[in-house]
Write an enzyme that holds these catalytic residues in place. Structure first.
Site, mmCIF file in Angstrom:
data_model
loop_
_atom_site.group_PDB
_atom_site.id
_atom_site.type_symbol
_atom_site.label_atom_id
_atom_site.label_comp_id
_atom_site.label_asym_id
_atom_site.label_seq_id
_atom_site.Cartn_x
_atom_site.Cartn_y
_atom_site.Cartn_z
ATOM 1 N N HIS A 275 -4.304 -0.874 4.543
ATOM 2 C CA HIS A 275 -3.424 -1.814 3.855
ATOM 3 C C HIS A 275 -4.149 -3.154 3.720
ATOM 4 O O HIS A 275 -4.741 -3.639 4.687
ATOM 5 C CB HIS A 275 -2.131 -1.988 4.652
ATOM 6 C CG HIS A 275 -1.158 -2.899 3.973
ATOM 7 N ND1 HIS A 275 -0.406 -2.488 2.888
ATOM 8 C CD2 HIS A 275 -0.846 -4.195 4.183
ATOM 9 C CE1 HIS A 275 0.341 -3.510 2.476
ATOM 10 N NE2 HIS A 275 0.087 -4.554 3.244
ATOM 11 N N THR B 61 3.875 5.600 10.133
ATOM 12 C CA THR B 61 5.149 5.989 10.735
ATOM 13 C C THR B 61 6.225 5.877 9.650
ATOM 14 O O THR B 61 5.932 5.499 8.507
ATOM 15 C CB THR B 61 5.493 5.084 11.934
ATOM 16 O OG1 THR B 61 5.543 3.729 11.477
ATOM 17 C CG2 THR B 61 4.470 5.220 13.050
ATOM 18 N N GLN C 79 -14.628 -5.493 3.123
ATOM 19 C CA GLN C 79 -14.336 -5.239 4.537
ATOM 20 C C GLN C 79 -13.575 -3.927 4.729
ATOM 21 O O GLN C 79 -13.760 -3.240 5.736
ATOM 22 C CB GLN C 79 -13.542 -6.406 5.129
ATOM 23 C CG GLN C 79 -14.306 -7.707 5.125
ATOM 24 C CD GLN C 79 -15.670 -7.583 5.797
ATOM 25 O OE1 GLN C 79 -15.789 -7.030 6.878
ATOM 26 N NE2 GLN C 79 -16.700 -8.080 5.129
HETATM 27 C C1 GAR Z 1 -7.205 -0.887 -1.553
HETATM 28 O O1 GAR Z 1 -7.358 -2.281 -1.575
HETATM 29 C C2 GAR Z 1 -6.135 -0.506 -0.548
HETATM 30 O O2 GAR Z 1 -6.119 -1.316 0.599
HETATM 31 C C3 GAR Z 1 -4.896 -0.704 -1.357
HETATM 32 O O3 GAR Z 1 -5.207 -0.218 -2.640
HETATM 33 C C4 GAR Z 1 -6.609 -0.391 -2.878
HETATM 34 C C5 GAR Z 1 -7.175 0.951 -3.289
HETATM 35 O O4 GAR Z 1 -8.500 0.818 -3.689
HETATM 36 N N1 GAR Z 1 -3.787 -0.005 -0.775
HETATM 37 C C6 GAR Z 1 -2.539 -0.432 -0.843
HETATM 38 O O5 GAR Z 1 -2.203 -1.455 -1.400
HETATM 39 C C7 GAR Z 1 -1.540 0.468 -0.138
HETATM 40 N N2 GAR Z 1 -0.250 -0.117 -0.141
HETATM 41 P P1 GAR Z 1 -9.436 2.117 -3.796
HETATM 42 O O6 GAR Z 1 -8.665 3.142 -4.624
HETATM 43 O O7 GAR Z 1 -10.647 1.609 -4.529
HETATM 44 O O8 GAR Z 1 -9.726 2.608 -2.413
#
Ligand code: GAR
Length: 200
Positions: free
Chosen positions: A113, A145, A177
């Protein structure tokens, strides 16, 4: 005798950059291997990236199910159970899962997240951090959870908020990160170690 590698399924909704970093990390003496990349969007570009990495893929489009989340999840479970994962990693998976679905993978489903939980569960995390005037932002890997973005924290990475940051510039700095944090947490978790990973 060495233990069989832990089987990891990764759920995505879009580009899957975190999924790629997880897959790339699972080589050599890593205690896990990727067995499935599953998306709720058949057009997610991450599916092509997974195929290019020789990971089996599947997609279950959530749209025909409308508001019937239970029916969507029944369909989503089929390829997931066929892959018999030991660990399920949500990596940019943008559907909220029901408590019943989460319960099936209790203690072995992780999520990344883009905030320093418990701050800013839900959406628009970077804009909310900017609006609050926070000096730091970051990302969290946590156990999933029944409560949204509220499970036990397994790792966090921090970045500074810089003058002139926009939600996009901050998101890009946090994503760098994320790509360090999630593989570090998965390696530890797959080895049975739940000590939080703290970076930055
Ligand atoms: C990431 O920044 C992740 O943390 C976020 O979506 C992006 C996906 O990027 N997730 C959320 O917001 C979950 N609620 P990616 O498809 O390039 O890994």
């Amino acid at each position: 005798m060495t233990a069989a590698p832990r089987r990891v399924a990764i759920l995505i909704s879009g580009g899957g950059s975190n999924m790629v970093k997880l897959v790339e990390s699972m080589t050599g003496d890593h205690p896990a291997r990727p067995v499935l990349v599953l998306s709720n969007d058949p057009a997610a570009s991450g599916l092509d990236r997974a195929r290019a990495l020789d990971v089996p893929v599947a997609a279950v489009d959530h749209r025909p199910f409308g508001r019937d989340r239970a029916a969507f999840e029944t369909a989503l479970l089929q390829p997931l159970l066929e892959a018999s994962p030991d660990v399920v990693c949500l990596a940019g998976f943008m559907r909220v899962l029901t408590p019943a679905f989460v319960a099936r993978f209790a203690g072995r489903m992780l999520n990344i997240h883009p905030s320093l939980l418990p701050a800013y569960p839900g959406l628009h995390t970077h804009q909310r951090a900017l609006d609050a005037g926070d000096a730091q932002a970051g990302c969290t890997v946590h156990e999933v959870t029944a409560d949204l973005d509220a499970g036990p924290v397994l790792g966090q990475a921090r970045v500074p908020v810089l003058p002139g940051d926009t939600a996009d510039s901050l998101a890009a700095r946090v994503l760098v990160q994320e790509h360090r944090l999630y593989p570090a947490v998965l390696r530890r978790f797959a080895a049975g170690d739940r000590t939080p990973v703290l970076l930055g």
